[in-house]
Design a protein around this motif. Structure first.
Motif, PDB file in Angstrom:
ATOM      1  N   UNK A 169      52.281  38.160   1.478  1.00 28.78           N
ATOM      2  CA  UNK A 169      52.863  37.889   0.189  1.00 28.78           C
ATOM      3  C   UNK A 169      51.976  36.618  -0.243  1.00 28.78           C
ATOM      4  N   UNK A 170      50.774  36.471  -0.511  1.00 30.69           N
ATOM      5  CA  UNK A 170      50.020  35.209  -0.640  1.00 30.69           C
ATOM      6  C   UNK A 170      50.492  34.587  -1.927  1.00 30.69           C
ATOM      7  N   UNK A 171      50.939  33.212  -2.079  1.00 29.52           N
ATOM      8  CA  UNK A 171      50.971  32.587  -3.140  1.00 29.52           C
ATOM      9  C   UNK A 171      49.676  31.532  -3.004  1.00 29.52           C
ATOM     10  N   UNK A 172      48.806  31.917  -4.178  1.00 32.03           N
ATOM     11  CA  UNK A 172      47.376  31.194  -4.416  1.00 32.03           C
ATOM     12  C   UNK A 172      47.433  30.307  -5.647  1.00 32.03           C
ATOM     13  N   UNK A 194      52.934  48.108   1.193  1.00 33.87           N
ATOM     14  CA  UNK A 194      53.289  49.549   0.787  1.00 33.87           C
ATOM     15  C   UNK A 194      54.629  49.110   0.376  1.00 33.87           C
ATOM     16  N   UNK A 195      55.076  48.059  -0.061  1.00 34.59           N
ATOM     17  CA  UNK A 195      56.303  47.742  -0.711  1.00 34.59           C
ATOM     18  C   UNK A 195      55.934  47.100  -2.061  1.00 34.59           C
ATOM     19  N   UNK A 196      56.264  47.853  -3.369  1.00 36.05           N
ATOM     20  CA  UNK A 196      55.811  47.237  -4.528  1.00 36.05           C
ATOM     21  C   UNK A 196      56.538  46.210  -5.060  1.00 36.05           C
ATOM     22  N   UNK A 197      57.533  45.921  -4.385  1.00 37.45           N
ATOM     23  CA  UNK A 197      58.404  44.690  -4.635  1.00 37.45           C
ATOM     24  C   UNK A 197      57.703  43.504  -3.983  1.00 37.45           C
ATOM     25  N   UNK A 198      56.581  43.698  -2.904  1.00 38.93           N
ATOM     26  CA  UNK A 198      55.925  42.602  -2.431  1.00 38.93           C
ATOM     27  C   UNK A 198      55.076  41.994  -3.397  1.00 38.93           C
ATOM     28  N   UNK A 199      54.803  40.823  -3.562  1.00 38.19           N
ATOM     29  CA  UNK A 199      54.109  40.102  -4.598  1.00 38.19           C
ATOM     30  C   UNK A 199      52.979  39.478  -4.163  1.00 38.19           C
ATOM     31  N   UNK A 231      51.978  44.988  -5.935  1.00 38.91           N
ATOM     32  CA  UNK A 231      52.135  44.033  -7.102  1.00 38.91           C
ATOM     33  C   UNK A 231      51.482  42.622  -7.217  1.00 38.91           C
ATOM     34  N   UNK A 232      50.712  42.454  -8.485  1.00 40.28           N
ATOM     35  CA  UNK A 232      50.009  41.247  -8.566  1.00 40.28           C
ATOM     36  C   UNK A 232      50.589  40.514  -9.918  1.00 40.28           C
ATOM     37  N   UNK A 233      50.667  39.223  -9.780  1.00 40.17           N
ATOM     38  CA  UNK A 233      50.834  38.309 -10.807  1.00 40.17           C
ATOM     39  C   UNK A 233      49.621  37.373 -10.923  1.00 40.17           C
ATOM     40  N   UNK A 234      49.000  37.540 -12.088  1.00 42.00           N
ATOM     41  CA  UNK A 234      47.810  36.568 -12.260  1.00 42.00           C
ATOM     42  C   UNK A 234      47.841  35.964 -13.610  1.00 42.00           C
ATOM     43  N   UNK A 235      48.093  34.627 -13.310  1.00 41.49           N
ATOM     44  CA  UNK A 235      48.232  33.634 -14.402  1.00 41.49           C
ATOM     45  C   UNK A 235      47.344  32.570 -14.535  1.00 41.49           C
ATOM     46  N   UNK A 236      46.794  32.325 -15.715  1.00 41.41           N
ATOM     47  CA  UNK A 236      45.927  31.199 -16.113  1.00 41.41           C
ATOM     48  C   UNK A 236      45.048  31.008 -15.139  1.00 41.41           C
ATOM     49  N   UNK A 237      44.280  32.143 -14.626  1.00 41.22           N
ATOM     50  CA  UNK A 237      43.038  32.364 -13.936  1.00 41.22           C
ATOM     51  C   UNK A 237      41.930  32.920 -14.619  1.00 41.22           C
ATOM     52  N   UNK A 253      42.588  47.743  -9.194  1.00 34.56           N
ATOM     53  CA  UNK A 253      44.021  48.140  -8.839  1.00 34.56           C
ATOM     54  C   UNK A 253      44.204  49.656  -8.474  1.00 34.56           C
ATOM     55  N   UNK A 254      44.639  49.864  -7.060  1.00 34.28           N
ATOM     56  CA  UNK A 254      44.902  51.294  -6.718  1.00 34.28           C
ATOM     57  C   UNK A 254      46.336  51.451  -6.321  1.00 34.28           C
ATOM     58  N   UNK A 255      46.904  52.223  -7.307  1.00 32.48           N
ATOM     59  CA  UNK A 255      48.631  52.389  -7.172  1.00 32.48           C
ATOM     60  C   UNK A 255      49.025  51.090  -6.992  1.00 32.48           C
ATOM     61  N   UNK A 256      48.766  50.509  -7.945  1.00 29.07           N
ATOM     62  CA  UNK A 256      49.284  48.763  -7.851  1.00 29.07           C
ATOM     63  C   UNK A 256      49.558  48.421  -9.590  1.00 29.07           C
ATOM     64  N   UNK A 257      50.980  47.867  -9.521  1.00 29.12           N
ATOM     65  CA  UNK A 257      51.102  47.401 -10.841  1.00 29.12           C
ATOM     66  C   UNK A 257      50.699  45.884 -11.045  1.00 29.12           C
ATOM     67  N   UNK A 258      50.724  45.430 -12.100  1.00 26.40           N
ATOM     68  CA  UNK A 258      50.145  44.037 -12.268  1.00 26.40           C
ATOM     69  C   UNK A 258      50.819  43.406 -13.509  1.00 26.40           C
ATOM     70  N   UNK A 259      50.647  42.062 -13.708  1.00 20.63           N
ATOM     71  CA  UNK A 259      50.975  41.326 -14.804  1.00 20.63           C
ATOM     72  C   UNK A 259      50.040  40.210 -14.722  1.00 20.63           C
TER      73      UNK A 259
END
Length: 358
Positions: A169-172, A194-199, A231-237, A253-259
């Motif tokens: 779960x990287x935080x960059x 493989x856990x979509x709750x992992x961000x 799941x990905x959160x991409x902000x101000x990038x 994105x393959x089988x991956x949700x994102x914001x």
């Protein structure tokens, strides 16, 4: 002033074959905790080329079950047969700051490799390292925090030119990921879980001029980044000037949700689908307050969306309802994008909701 150098080049100066396995080695028996400081050296010439563990990992530095603070270190020209050419961390909590990791090589994590380790990496340069997975950095079942780094000109032969992350779960934050090369997928980043709750979170950063391209075969997805079941959160990038030989010039994105929020996509290219974004499968995803300009692809110059399988949700009456992958675009701008066959956005078997966007 003088630079202190720790070198494993103890035999033939023109060959690393007779070098020692590790320049710095510490395991749990050495009791290196957070009060231990490693500061102000050049670490070079380590060659962890043994067939057996642990001497196939961590050519420059091998750290296991220890937590030293590492700063002002140059890791250069180290090699590992398996993992962590420059640095190997296993079940360790270490902070690394103001370091340069340059010209190291391994099979996994040419520059740095973590295994079950909550690394904090800041104000450092990860440059010109090579590996099969994760040319610059490789994270396995870890929770790394990256802040104010430059990850550039790294190369791998499979996935993740700059960064390869698996079950992590990287935080960059405030990091430049640029000019990296993947000869398969994920020029800048490959991240899978493989856990979509992992961000995975990417904030206030730049992903630019990365390439996903094979020299001989028409493969290469996610020039800037490739996300699989995470799941990905991409902000101000800013995602700009990335290239994928196949699809997803900017992001794939393959089988991956994102914001994606307050981000920009400029001059990304792919040869097939999705100049800026390619999305297949996944779940509810949002693009908000973002700009797409001068992206280019054969289909979907800015965005290509395809629902590999429908989603089942509940409607307001609590009844099951089958829909495509709901995709929401709000308050975003598209201009100057170029496609041979379609417009800015190509939607196939997906449900698109678009508001206040031009």
């Amino acid at each position: 002033g003088y630079i202190s150098k720790l070198s494993c080049n103890i035999g033939d100066k023109n060959s690393n074959e007779d070098n020692c396995y590790h320049v710095v080695y510490a395991d749990g028996h050495d009791q290196l905790d957070a009060s231990t400081l490693i500061d102000g050296f050049t670490i070079t010439g380590g060659n962890a080329n043994a067939i057996n563990l642990p001497h196939s990992n961590g050519g420059g530095m091998y750290i296991s079950e220890s937590s030293p603070e590492i700063r002002n270190i140059i890791f250069s020209d180290n090699n590992a047969l398996e993992s962590g050419g420059g640095v190997y961390l296993q079940e360790s909590f270490s902070t690394i700051s103001d370091c340069t990791v340059d010209g190291n090589s391994a099979t996994y994590g040419g520059g740095l490799y973590t295994d079950h380790s909550p690394l904090v990496l800041s104000d450092s340069i990860i440059l010109s390292n090579k590996a099969r997975l994760g040319g610059g950095l490789c994270f396995i079942e870890s929770a790394p925090r990256l802040d104010s780094n430059k990850i550039s000109a790294n190369e791998e032969s499979r996935f993740g030119g700059g960064i390869f992350s698996h079950l992590s779960t990287p935080d960059i934050n405030n990091t430049i990921i640029s000019d990296n090369l993947a000869k398969h997928d994920g020029g800048g980043i490959t991240s899978s879980h493989f856990d979509r709750e992992a961000l995975i979170t990417i904030r206030n950063s730049q992903i630019r001029s990365n390439i996903a391209r094979h020299d001989k075969e028409p493969i290469g997805k996610g020039g800037g980044a490739y996300f699989y079941k995470q799941t990905s959160a991409i902000i101000n990038t800013a995602i700009q000037e990335n290239f994928a030989l196949n699809s997803g010039g900017g992001l794939y994105f393959s089988a991956a949700a994102y914001d994606i929020v307050n981000s920009s996509f400029f001059e990304n290219r792919s040869s097939q689908k999705g100049g800026a974004i390619y999305s297949i499968g996944g779940g509810f995803s949002d693009v908000i307050n973002s700009v797409f300009h001068k992206n280019e692809s054969n289909k979907g110059s800015a965005i290509y969306m395809y629902a590999e399988a429908p989603l089942t949700t509940e409607n307001e009456q609590g009844q099951a309802e089958t829909v495509g992958n709901p995709f929401n675009i709000a308050n975003s701008t598209f201009h100057g994008n170029t496609s041979d066959e379609t417009g800015d956005i190509f939607v196939e078997s997906s449900e698109l909701r678009m508001t206040n966007s031009i």
